[in-house]
Design a protein around this motif. Structure first.
Motif, PDB file in Angstrom:
ATOM      1  N   ILE A  31       0.871  -1.171   0.000  1.00  0.00           N
ATOM      2  CA  ILE A  31       0.000   0.000   0.000  1.00  0.00           C
ATOM      3  C   ILE A  31       0.907   1.219   0.000  1.00  0.00           C
ATOM      4  CG2 ILE A  31      -1.784   1.255   1.249  1.00  0.00           C
ATOM      5  CD1 ILE A  31      -2.423  -1.454   2.664  1.00  0.00           C
ATOM      6  N   ILE A  32       0.747   2.082  -0.985  1.00  0.00           N
ATOM      7  CA  ILE A  32       1.522   3.330  -1.038  1.00  0.00           C
ATOM      8  C   ILE A  32       0.572   4.474  -0.716  1.00  0.00           C
ATOM      9  CG2 ILE A  32       2.880   4.892  -2.470  1.00  0.00           C
ATOM     10  CD1 ILE A  32       3.824   2.497  -4.053  1.00  0.00           C
ATOM     11  N   ILE A  33       0.902   5.233   0.335  1.00  0.00           N
ATOM     12  CA  ILE A  33       0.083   6.380   0.713  1.00  0.00           C
ATOM     13  C   ILE A  33       0.838   7.670   0.417  1.00  0.00           C
ATOM     14  CG2 ILE A  33      -1.256   5.145   2.460  1.00  0.00           C
ATOM     15  CD1 ILE A  33       0.575   6.350   4.588  1.00  0.00           C
ATOM     16  N   ASN A  34       0.116   8.779   0.406  1.00  0.00           N
ATOM     17  CA  ASN A  34       0.668  10.108   0.124  1.00  0.00           C
ATOM     18  C   ASN A  34       1.333  10.172  -1.249  1.00  0.00           C
ATOM     19  OD1 ASN A  34      -0.106  11.389   2.537  1.00  0.00           O
ATOM     20  ND2 ASN A  34       1.616  10.463   3.610  1.00  0.00           N
ATOM     21  N   ALA A  35       0.705   9.593  -2.253  1.00  0.00           N
ATOM     22  CA  ALA A  35       1.269   9.614  -3.606  1.00  0.00           C
ATOM     23  C   ALA A  35       1.329  11.032  -4.156  1.00  0.00           C
ATOM     24  CB  ALA A  35       0.430   8.737  -4.534  1.00  0.00           C
ATOM     25  N   GLU A  36       0.429  11.901  -3.717  1.00  0.00           N
ATOM     26  CA  GLU A  36       0.420  13.277  -4.212  1.00  0.00           C
ATOM     27  C   GLU A  36       1.609  14.081  -3.699  1.00  0.00           C
ATOM     28  OE1 GLU A  36      -3.301  14.708  -2.820  1.00  0.00           O
ATOM     29  OE2 GLU A  36      -2.670  14.783  -0.725  1.00  0.00           O
ATOM     30  N   LYS A  37       2.259  13.609  -2.640  1.00  0.00           N
ATOM     31  CA  LYS A  37       3.411  14.318  -2.081  1.00  0.00           C
ATOM     32  C   LYS A  37       4.744  13.737  -2.535  1.00  0.00           C
ATOM     33  CE  LYS A  37       0.839  15.638   2.008  1.00  0.00           C
ATOM     34  NZ  LYS A  37       0.689  15.429   3.442  1.00  0.00           N
TER      35      LYS A  37
ATOM     36  N   PHE B 100      -2.770   5.229  -2.908  1.00  0.00           N
ATOM     37  CA  PHE B 100      -3.706   6.235  -2.443  1.00  0.00           C
ATOM     38  C   PHE B 100      -3.032   7.600  -2.451  1.00  0.00           C
ATOM     39  CE2 PHE B 100      -5.033   2.237  -0.617  1.00  0.00           C
ATOM     40  CZ  PHE B 100      -6.391   2.232  -0.894  1.00  0.00           C
ATOM     41  N   ALA B 101      -3.768   8.621  -2.878  1.00  0.00           N
ATOM     42  CA  ALA B 101      -3.204   9.969  -2.983  1.00  0.00           C
ATOM     43  C   ALA B 101      -2.976  10.583  -1.607  1.00  0.00           C
ATOM     44  CB  ALA B 101      -4.125  10.862  -3.803  1.00  0.00           C
ATOM     45  N   GLY B 102      -3.854  10.321  -0.668  1.00  0.00           N
ATOM     46  CA  GLY B 102      -3.763  10.924   0.660  1.00  0.00           C
ATOM     47  C   GLY B 102      -3.141  10.000   1.687  1.00  0.00           C
ATOM     48  N   PRO B 103      -3.187  10.425   2.965  1.00  0.00           N
ATOM     49  CA  PRO B 103      -2.559   9.638   4.028  1.00  0.00           C
ATOM     50  C   PRO B 103      -3.401   8.471   4.546  1.00  0.00           C
ATOM     51  CG  PRO B 103      -3.388  11.681   4.913  1.00  0.00           C
ATOM     52  CD  PRO B 103      -3.621  11.737   3.433  1.00  0.00           C
ATOM     53  N   SER B 104      -4.652   8.361   4.111  1.00  0.00           N
ATOM     54  CA  SER B 104      -5.503   7.280   4.619  1.00  0.00           C
ATOM     55  C   SER B 104      -5.745   6.232   3.530  1.00  0.00           C
ATOM     56  CB  SER B 104      -6.845   7.854   5.087  1.00  0.00           C
ATOM     57  OG  SER B 104      -7.511   8.454   4.004  1.00  0.00           O
ATOM     58  N   HIS B 105      -6.033   5.014   3.963  1.00  0.00           N
ATOM     59  CA  HIS B 105      -6.346   3.914   3.044  1.00  0.00           C
ATOM     60  C   HIS B 105      -7.422   3.053   3.671  1.00  0.00           C
ATOM     61  CE1 HIS B 105      -4.109   0.960   5.484  1.00  0.00           C
ATOM     62  NE2 HIS B 105      -3.237   1.939   5.665  1.00  0.00           N
ATOM     63  N   ASN B 106      -8.039   2.193   2.882  1.00  0.00           N
ATOM     64  CA  ASN B 106      -9.156   1.377   3.365  1.00  0.00           C
ATOM     65  C   ASN B 106      -8.777  -0.083   3.549  1.00  0.00           C
ATOM     66  OD1 ASN B 106      -8.882   0.731   0.723  1.00  0.00           O
ATOM     67  ND2 ASN B 106     -10.969   1.257   0.097  1.00  0.00           N
ATOM     68  N   HIS B 107      -7.529  -0.345   3.937  1.00  0.00           N
ATOM     69  CA  HIS B 107      -7.079  -1.727   4.132  1.00  0.00           C
ATOM     70  C   HIS B 107      -6.620  -1.971   5.570  1.00  0.00           C
ATOM     71  CE1 HIS B 107      -7.335  -2.748  -0.110  1.00  0.00           C
ATOM     72  NE2 HIS B 107      -6.783  -1.583  -0.371  1.00  0.00           N
ATOM     73  N   GLU B 108      -7.269  -1.329   6.519  1.00  0.00           N
ATOM     74  CA  GLU B 108      -6.905  -1.503   7.933  1.00  0.00           C
ATOM     75  C   GLU B 108      -7.206  -2.915   8.420  1.00  0.00           C
ATOM     76  OE1 GLU B 108      -5.182   0.456   9.826  1.00  0.00           O
ATOM     77  OE2 GLU B 108      -5.107   2.017   8.309  1.00  0.00           O
ATOM     78  N   ALA B 109      -8.187  -3.583   7.834  1.00  0.00           N
ATOM     79  CA  ALA B 109      -8.558  -4.936   8.258  1.00  0.00           C
ATOM     80  C   ALA B 109      -7.442  -5.939   8.003  1.00  0.00           C
ATOM     81  CB  ALA B 109      -9.828  -5.381   7.542  1.00  0.00           C
ATOM     82  N   GLN B 110      -6.547  -5.648   7.050  1.00  0.00           N
ATOM     83  CA  GLN B 110      -5.452  -6.556   6.732  1.00  0.00           C
ATOM     84  C   GLN B 110      -4.250  -6.369   7.665  1.00  0.00           C
ATOM     85  OE1 GLN B 110      -7.259  -5.009   4.253  1.00  0.00           O
ATOM     86  NE2 GLN B 110      -8.254  -6.904   3.675  1.00  0.00           N
ATOM     87  N   LYS B 111      -4.317  -5.388   8.563  1.00  0.00           N
ATOM     88  CA  LYS B 111      -3.251  -5.090   9.529  1.00  0.00           C
ATOM     89  C   LYS B 111      -1.894  -4.886   8.836  1.00  0.00           C
ATOM     90  CE  LYS B 111      -5.500  -7.675  13.197  1.00  0.00           C
ATOM     91  NZ  LYS B 111      -6.559  -8.281  12.395  1.00  0.00           N
TER      92      LYS B 111
ATOM     93  N   THR C  67      -3.225  15.937 -11.274  1.00  0.00           N
ATOM     94  CA  THR C  67      -4.553  15.372 -11.499  1.00  0.00           C
ATOM     95  C   THR C  67      -4.681  13.922 -11.043  1.00  0.00           C
ATOM     96  OG1 THR C  67      -3.934  14.797 -13.762  1.00  0.00           O
ATOM     97  CG2 THR C  67      -5.050  16.897 -13.433  1.00  0.00           C
ATOM     98  N   LYS C  68      -3.711  13.058 -11.405  1.00  0.00           N
ATOM     99  CA  LYS C  68      -3.795  11.625 -11.076  1.00  0.00           C
ATOM    100  C   LYS C  68      -2.466  11.127 -10.513  1.00  0.00           C
ATOM    101  CE  LYS C  68      -5.302  10.598 -15.278  1.00  0.00           C
ATOM    102  NZ  LYS C  68      -5.737   9.823 -16.422  1.00  0.00           N
ATOM    103  N   PRO C  69      -2.109  11.489  -9.280  1.00  0.00           N
ATOM    104  CA  PRO C  69      -0.820  11.039  -8.740  1.00  0.00           C
ATOM    105  C   PRO C  69      -0.755   9.519  -8.537  1.00  0.00           C
ATOM    106  CG  PRO C  69      -2.080  12.138  -7.038  1.00  0.00           C
ATOM    107  CD  PRO C  69      -2.828  12.328  -8.325  1.00  0.00           C
ATOM    108  N   GLU C  70      -1.905   8.884  -8.301  1.00  0.00           N
ATOM    109  CA  GLU C  70      -1.913   7.427  -8.122  1.00  0.00           C
ATOM    110  C   GLU C  70      -1.474   6.733  -9.405  1.00  0.00           C
ATOM    111  OE1 GLU C  70      -4.816   9.214  -7.929  1.00  0.00           O
ATOM    112  OE2 GLU C  70      -5.608   9.042  -5.898  1.00  0.00           O
TER     113      GLU C  70
END
Length: 143
Positions: free
Chosen positions: A55-61, A125-136, A95-98
């Protein structure tokens, strides 16, 4: 003594999070490609898909060094005559950093079925949050 060969069924896949904020896009993509391929594992086998989920977060930065924002371009073709399109990376990152991160990682994976299968385990994900918390997922800090 025989050489150990990993089997596809015996691979236990983990989830890793890579933060791309203020890091070069290429170094982040190279690290992600290495993890997706499984080269960090001691039981790495080249002909077996033994990679992990990334999971890569903060792609826009993510940062492009030098003059790459203005000089580097993404080309694609519509399929029609004269249909070559080009987009500067400054526009693409705005426009599309992801998509820009996915392109960088895709270019560093092998061009075969293992590389295609590995790319499906990449989540950007472009921002600091993602929806894969269930996978730890575990933060990967090697940069």
């Amino acid at each position: 003594m025989s050489t150990f060969m990993a089997k596809k069924e015996s691979i236990d896949r983990k989830w890793y999070v890579i933060d791309a904020a203020d890091k070069p896009l290429g170094k982040t993509a190279a690290l992600a490609a290495s993890i997706l391929r499984g080269k960090h594992r001691p039981e790495f086998t080249p002909h077996v898909d033994c990679g992990e989920f990334v999971i890569i977060i903060n792609a826009e930065k993510a940062v492009l060094t030098g003059k790459k924002l203005d000089q580097k371009k993404y080309y694609h073709h519509s399929g029609y005559i004269g249909g070559l399109k080009e987009v500067k990376y400054r526009t693409l990152m705005a426009t599309k950093p992801e998509f820009a991160v996915e392109l960088a990682v895709k270019g560093m994976l092998p061009k075969n079925s293992i590389g295609a299968k590995s790319l499906t385990r990449l989540k950007v994900f472009a921002g600091p949050s993602h929806n894969h918390e269930a996978q730890k997922p575990v933060p990967y800090t090697s940069l």
